[in-house]
Design an enzyme around this catalytic site. Structure first.
Site, mmCIF file in Angstrom:
data_model
loop_
_atom_site.group_PDB
_atom_site.id
_atom_site.type_symbol
_atom_site.label_atom_id
_atom_site.label_comp_id
_atom_site.label_asym_id
_atom_site.label_seq_id
_atom_site.Cartn_x
_atom_site.Cartn_y
_atom_site.Cartn_z
ATOM 1 N N HIS A 11 0.821 -1.213 0.000
ATOM 2 C CA HIS A 11 0.000 0.000 0.000
ATOM 3 C C HIS A 11 0.852 1.260 0.000
ATOM 4 O O HIS A 11 0.662 2.152 -0.810
ATOM 5 C CB HIS A 11 -0.945 0.010 1.201
ATOM 6 C CG HIS A 11 -1.920 1.132 1.162
ATOM 7 N ND1 HIS A 11 -1.601 2.405 1.569
ATOM 8 C CD2 HIS A 11 -3.193 1.188 0.733
ATOM 9 C CE1 HIS A 11 -2.645 3.193 1.398
ATOM 10 N NE2 HIS A 11 -3.628 2.470 0.895
ATOM 11 N N ALA A 73 -5.665 -9.029 3.156
ATOM 12 C CA ALA A 73 -6.826 -9.580 2.464
ATOM 13 C C ALA A 73 -7.168 -8.703 1.262
ATOM 14 O O ALA A 73 -6.627 -7.615 1.094
ATOM 15 C CB ALA A 73 -8.020 -9.668 3.417
ATOM 16 N N GLY A 75 -9.229 -6.243 -0.242
ATOM 17 C CA GLY A 75 -10.182 -5.178 0.020
ATOM 18 C C GLY A 75 -10.419 -4.357 -1.235
ATOM 19 O O GLY A 75 -10.165 -4.792 -2.352
ATOM 20 N N HIS A 77 -8.919 -1.791 -2.591
ATOM 21 C CA HIS A 77 -7.793 -1.518 -3.493
ATOM 22 C C HIS A 77 -7.569 -2.686 -4.451
ATOM 23 O O HIS A 77 -7.340 -2.481 -5.640
ATOM 24 C CB HIS A 77 -6.512 -1.242 -2.716
ATOM 25 C CG HIS A 77 -6.487 0.077 -2.031
ATOM 26 N ND1 HIS A 77 -6.783 1.261 -2.664
ATOM 27 C CD2 HIS A 77 -6.207 0.401 -0.743
ATOM 28 C CE1 HIS A 77 -6.679 2.266 -1.814
ATOM 29 N NE2 HIS A 77 -6.328 1.767 -0.638
#
Length: 124
Positions: A11, A73, A75, A77
């Site tokens: 991220h 997990a 999600g 994004h």
């Protein structure tokens, strides 16, 4: 013969120290599989971005790029943003193959490693 590169995709954060575990995983992979090209890229806040990382690898002659999300997990994004990024890369580079792996945290071995770690922390 196809040349493959593995991109660890995280991220990103405003704090540069946040990337330390990702850099350690990248270094461990390079040590354990020196024949495999491994790079680290980020969704936001940090560099390189996925696009610039992938394009640099393509410039070096890599034909297959496997993107491994370093997320717990899948999600928003991974459901929305990353497929759009990969679609853009595919459109710009039709000669290359881009593959998106499942989030690393969804692998059973990682789930079990987290459980073992939690038990150790709990003193069990």
């Amino acid at each position: 013969m196809s040349r493959t590169a593995l991109v660890l995709f995280a991220h990103g954060a405003r704090d540069p120290e946040w990337a330390d575990p990702m850099q350690r995983v990248c270094a461990a992979l390079r040590d354990q599989a020196p024949e495999l090209r491994v790079e680290l890229a980020f969704l936001e806040f940090m560099t390189p971005a996925l696009r610039e990382c992938a394009e640099a690898l393509l410039d070096e002659g890599f034909e297959r790029i496997v993107v491994l999300p370093m997320f717990i997990a899948r999600g928003g994004h991974l459901r929305r943003d990353v497929p759009l990024l990969l679609d853009d890369l595919r459109e710009r580079n039709p000669q290359a193959r881009f593959e998106l792996a499942a989030a690393v945290g969804e692998a059973e071995s990682i789930v079990q490693a987290m459980a073992r770690h939690a038990l150790t922390i709990a003193g069990v």
